[in-house]
Design an enzyme around this catalytic site. Structure first.
Site, short mmCIF file in Angstrom:
data_model
loop_
_atom_site.label_atom_id
_atom_site.label_comp_id
_atom_site.label_asym_id
_atom_site.label_seq_id
_atom_site.Cartn_x
_atom_site.Cartn_y
_atom_site.Cartn_z
N SER A 1 44.40 38.25 47.95
CA SER A 1 43.02 38.01 48.41
C SER A 1 42.81 38.67 49.76
O SER A 1 43.76 39.09 50.42
CB SER A 1 42.77 36.51 48.52
OG SER A 1 43.45 36.01 49.66
N LYS A 2 41.56 38.72 50.15
CA LYS A 2 41.22 39.29 51.45
C LYS A 2 41.90 38.50 52.57
O LYS A 2 42.30 39.06 53.58
CB LYS A 2 39.70 39.28 51.62
CG LYS A 2 39.26 39.74 53.00
CD LYS A 2 37.80 40.09 53.02
CE LYS A 2 37.16 39.83 54.38
NZ LYS A 2 37.97 40.19 55.52
N ARG A 3 42.04 37.21 52.34
CA ARG A 3 42.69 36.37 53.36
C ARG A 3 44.13 36.79 53.62
O ARG A 3 44.62 36.70 54.74
CB ARG A 3 42.61 34.89 52.97
CG ARG A 3 41.81 34.09 53.99
CD ARG A 3 41.61 32.66 53.58
NE ARG A 3 40.79 32.56 52.37
CZ ARG A 3 41.10 31.82 51.32
NH1 ARG A 3 42.23 31.12 51.30
NH2 ARG A 3 40.30 31.78 50.27
#
Ligand code: GLU
Length: 512
Positions: free
Chosen positions: A262-264
């Site tokens: 994910s972007k996280r």
């Protein structure tokens, strides 16, 4: 049946920046098209107006331009199967929805969102299907007159696909083999909504794949659950004999291996998950991109190509053309691929090494100029030659190389304490006199004369070289000393030596 020309497509929904997993999907499609002499189509799936993000389409196009992935046909490229934006194909879809309704393969449903919610509360794991549709408000449970009347009165409705229970659905997947699913687990998916007069993803996707003569559907694993429905839609339209073969690509996993990337994860570990920097038009948030972070597009391509596929040999470095030859969709793994972003950095390093000094110098020159230094490209190239094997990104060159262009403004206190001895002033003064006397300031001649002097005097070579480095560089690191002094030239070398002989002893006394 005659052999069909291979045609594949990349069909993003413009809901934001293109995720790096989407880039890999497009890359695999591109490689597949090229190696089969086929066509690669760029289609925009923008039927979900609520999720439309302005600028996303242009962003996606610019990403592929930067990466060197070319399309043959589609939005902004033209072609004979257009328009390629689904929002411009409304009338086409209406015709096909009508066909399914007339043939009894789809039906109209009036259930409101509230009614559906109530049903979900009433029945565990409720799904709209052969068992439940009889309890709902649709054209199968009401008379034709009532149904027509409601539509005439302007009541909103959806069209649902009527899935026959008890059927085995076979999905031919080039990576997973034959996937068989019982139709009973599928729900009567919404194909069309009167509210916006638009089809849903599923209908538009199938109609377009058919009309655009797509032969192979290569896409992310997250679409695997939709594949049985897509097969049934192909059959319902009577297009079974031109059904595309599927390939559902393995998921990209977190660098640690568990869970979806994910972007996280990128924010947490400091790597981009988007090809280009993205400025969110709503929140104003800026997300980093591979391009702006200093990656070469070739390195990104090479890195992504090996996430989920391997050539079965030790070869790791592949140009795009070599990938076209080597790629084999059937060798893709079913298991998710760990997103080893360190490997991406390694690839960038390898591409720095594989590029000529001239090429790297062209990229480094503007950085040198931005730091207020006026240097010839030739001399910048010399520095690149000495230093490029020490960096992963061109932008890392300046902090490492600035001393070639600018005399040190200060001397690292730790190095001074460790490397500058009581006798360093004397040794450096002698060294300055020796270098002053040289007419030939070449690396070889300096080395020969300095070595001889060190030996004659019985000095420790390490002492001399460490102090010399401190005077020219200001810190205790760098390439070979005579590489540095030869590059700086006699005048600059002596200037730095004399200044250090003067300044460093004053630093020592104040720090004590
Ligand atoms: N529009 C879908 C997406 O955004 C396309 C999926 C497919 O390739 O069928 O990924």
């Amino acid at each position: 049946m005659a052999e069909r020309k291979v045609r594949v497509r990349f069909a993003p929904s413009p809901t934001g920046p293109l995720h790096i997993g989407g880039v890999r999907t497009a890359l695999y499609n591109y490689l597949f098209a090229r190696q089969h002499g086929g066509d690669f189509v760029f289609r925009i799936e923008d039927t979900d107006t609520n999720r439309f993000v302005p600028g996303a389409e242009a962003y996606i196009l610019e990403s592929f331009k930067w990466l060197g992935i070319q399309f043959d046909e589609g939005v902004s490229f033209g072609g004979e199967h257009g328009p390629y934006r689904q929002s411009e194909r409304r009338d086409i879809y209406k015709k096909y929805v009508k066909q399914l309704l007339e043939e009894g393969k789809a039906y109209i449903a009036f259930d409101t969102p509230e009614e559906l919610d109530a049903k979900r509360k009433e029945i565990d794991n409720f799904q709209y299907d052969a068992h439940t549709r009889t309890q709902m408000r649709n054209s199968l449970t009401m008379s034709k007159e009532e149904c027509d009347q409601r539509i005439a009165d302007g009541e909103q409705f959806v069209v649902r696909f009527k899935i026959e229970p008890g059927v085995e659905v076979h999905v031919q997947d080039m990576i997973r083999g034959e996937v068989i699913v019982k139709s009973d687990i599928l729900d009567d998916k919404v194909l069309y909504k009167s509210a916006d007069e638009l089809p849903t993803y599923h209908l538009a996707n199938i109609v377009d794949d058919h009309l655009m003569e797509i032969t192979h559907v290569i896409r992310g694993e997250e679409w695997l659950p939709s594949a049985p429905l897509h097969v049934l839609l192909y059959q319902a339209f009577g297009w079974a004999d031109t059904m595309p073969l599927f390939a559902h690509l393995p998921l990209l996993l977190k660098p640690e291996g568990k869970g979806k990337l994910s972007k996280r994860d990128g924010d947490r570990l400091g790597f981009p998950v988007f090809p280009l920097e993205w400025h969110d038009p709503k929140s104003g948030e800026v997300s980093s991109g591979y391009r702006e972070s200093g990656y070469f597009p070739e390195a990104v391509i090479n890195f992504l190509a090996l996430l989920g596929w391997n050539p079965g040999t030790d070869q790791e470095l592949f140009s795009l053309d070599e990938l076209v030859d080597a790629f084999d969709i059937t060798r893709c793994s079913k298991a998710g691929a760990k997103f080893d972003y360190q490997k991406g950095i390694w690839f960038n390093h390898e591409y720095i090494l594989s590029k000529s000094d001239d090429e790297i110098a062209e990229l480094f020159a503007p950085i040198v100029a931005n730091n207020g230094v006026d240097e010839s490209l030739e001399r910048i190239t010399q520095v690149v030659h000495m230093m490029k094997d020490r960096v992963d990104f061109v932008k890392e060159l300046w902090p490492l190389c600035s001393f070639f262009f600018v005399a040190p403004l200060e001397y690292d206190p730790k190095t001074v304490r460790k490397r500058w001895k009581d006798y360093s002033v004397q040794q450096m003064t002698e060294l300055a006199a020796l270098l002053e006397s040289l007419d030939d300031f070449s690396l070889e001649n300096q080395e020969e004369k300095v070595m001889k002097w060190v030996e004659d005097k019985g000095y420790k070579l390490g002492d001399v070289m460490n102090a010399f480095r401190l005077t020219l560089v200001g810190i205790g690191k760098g390439p070979g000393m005579f590489d540095i002094s030869a590059f700086l030239g006699k005048e600059e070398t002596l200037k730095r030596l004399h200044k250090a002989i003067e300044v460093i002893p004053t630093l020592q006394s104040t720090s004590e």
